[in-house]
Design a protein around this motif. Structure first.
Motif, PDB file in Angstrom:
ATOM      1  N   LYS A  13      10.865  35.376 104.677  1.00 44.85           N
ATOM      2  CA  LYS A  13      10.365  36.514 105.689  1.00 44.85           C
ATOM      3  C   LYS A  13       9.341  36.646 105.346  1.00 44.85           C
ATOM      4  O   LYS A  13       7.851  37.855 105.659  1.00 44.85           O
ATOM      5  N   GLY A  14       8.807  36.478 103.731  1.00 47.97           N
ATOM      6  CA  GLY A  14       7.625  36.910 102.852  1.00 47.97           C
ATOM      7  C   GLY A  14       7.847  38.081 102.123  1.00 47.97           C
ATOM      8  O   GLY A  14       8.147  38.876 102.208  1.00 47.97           O
ATOM      9  N   THR A  15       6.627  38.307 101.233  1.00 48.23           N
ATOM     10  CA  THR A  15       6.237  39.030 100.134  1.00 48.23           C
ATOM     11  C   THR A  15       4.686  40.036 100.858  1.00 48.23           C
ATOM     12  O   THR A  15       3.889  39.171 100.553  1.00 48.23           O
ATOM     13  N   MET A  16       5.003  40.922 100.935  1.00 45.90           N
ATOM     14  CA  MET A  16       3.465  41.982 101.324  1.00 45.90           C
ATOM     15  C   MET A  16       3.051  42.104 100.402  1.00 45.90           C
ATOM     16  O   MET A  16       3.735  43.114  99.633  1.00 45.90           O
ATOM     17  N   LEU A  17       1.730  41.715  99.583  1.00 47.06           N
ATOM     18  CA  LEU A  17       1.142  41.843  98.928  1.00 47.06           C
ATOM     19  C   LEU A  17       0.154  42.760  98.713  1.00 47.06           C
ATOM     20  O   LEU A  17      -0.977  41.796  99.224  1.00 47.06           O
ATOM     21  N   LEU A  18      -0.431  44.250  97.966  1.00 47.16           N
ATOM     22  CA  LEU A  18      -0.993  45.303  97.885  1.00 47.16           C
ATOM     23  C   LEU A  18      -1.813  45.651  96.395  1.00 47.16           C
ATOM     24  O   LEU A  18      -1.397  45.632  95.753  1.00 47.16           O
TER      25      LEU A  18
END
Lengths: 115, 111
Positions: B103-108
């Motif tokens: 699903k992915g990792t959202m990095l900010l």
């Protein structure tokens, strides 16, 4: 080297309408893929072509989705009729020969919104 | 059914921090593991890891494949705001390059 081209970039339609997306892979790439990416999810393979033959379409909803790659180069993906749940980004990718040790290169995608 | 799980799903760090993203998989006939970076729309290729190449490095990014643990990590050191993106892990199975994505990792990365 030119990348994978897709059009249109955005499309808004009403449910039950039809829509078509176009993809032109990287020159010389034999394998072409269509993915559906719903918001918050990873891309899901819809169909994979090797030249103009279908290798895998097990996750393609065949009652409403169709795809073709007649001359083994560019491809179209069609949805008819569209449903609300088809709202997603449709990504096209290509790879050189289609083996599992190759990189797939993605196009910019088409964002579809079904109202 | 082939499965790829990424963690965490989202992450917020400060510029300069080091981050580690995780990917685990349960698939039949594993061939390769790929990392992609997705900004706006098109995923762009970062690394491919296979049985013959279990560690890759490019600048501040590096990745390791642990075939025993059926997992991989993606490390980013000295993060920059330009690293903000979704990082996708995908596993290639079988003779054809069928990819199963997490699903992915959202990095900010905040300044």
């Amino acid at each position: 080297e030119a990348g994978v081209a897709q059009s249109p970039r955005y499309k808004i339609i009403e449910k039950r309408q039809s829509v078509a997306f176009w993809c032109n892979p990287i020159s010389g790439h034999a394998t072409l893929y269509w993915y559906q990416q719903i918001l918050g999810q990873g891309p899901k393979l819809l169909i994979q072509f090797q030249n103009n033959g279908v290798v895998d379409d097990s996750q393609l909803p065949k009652d409403r989705f169709s795809a073709e790659r007649l001359k083994g180069v560019d491809s179209t993906l069609k949805i008819q009729p569209a449903k609300l749940e088809d709202s997603a980004v449709y990504l096209c990718a290509s790879s050189l020969a289609g083996t599992s040790l190759e990189t797939q290169y993605f196009g910019p995608g088409t964002r579809l919104l079904v109202l | 059914e082939d499965k790829v799980v990424q963690s965490p799903l989202s992450l917020v760090v400060h510029e300069g921090d080091t981050v580690t993203l995780n990917c685990s998989y349960e698939v039949t006939n594993f061939r390769s593991l790929l990392w992609y970076k997705q900004e706006k729309k098109a995923p762009t290729f970062l690394f491919m890891l296979t049985s013959s190449g279990i560690e890759k490095k490019s600048g501040r990014l590096s990745s390791i494949l642990d075939k025993k643990e059926l997992s991989s990590i993606l490390n980013i050191t000295a993060t920059q705001t330009g690293d903000s993106a979704i990082y996708l892990c995908a596993v290639g199975v079988g003779g054809y390059s069928t990819l199963t994505f997490g699903k992915g990792t959202m990095l900010l990365v905040s300044p």
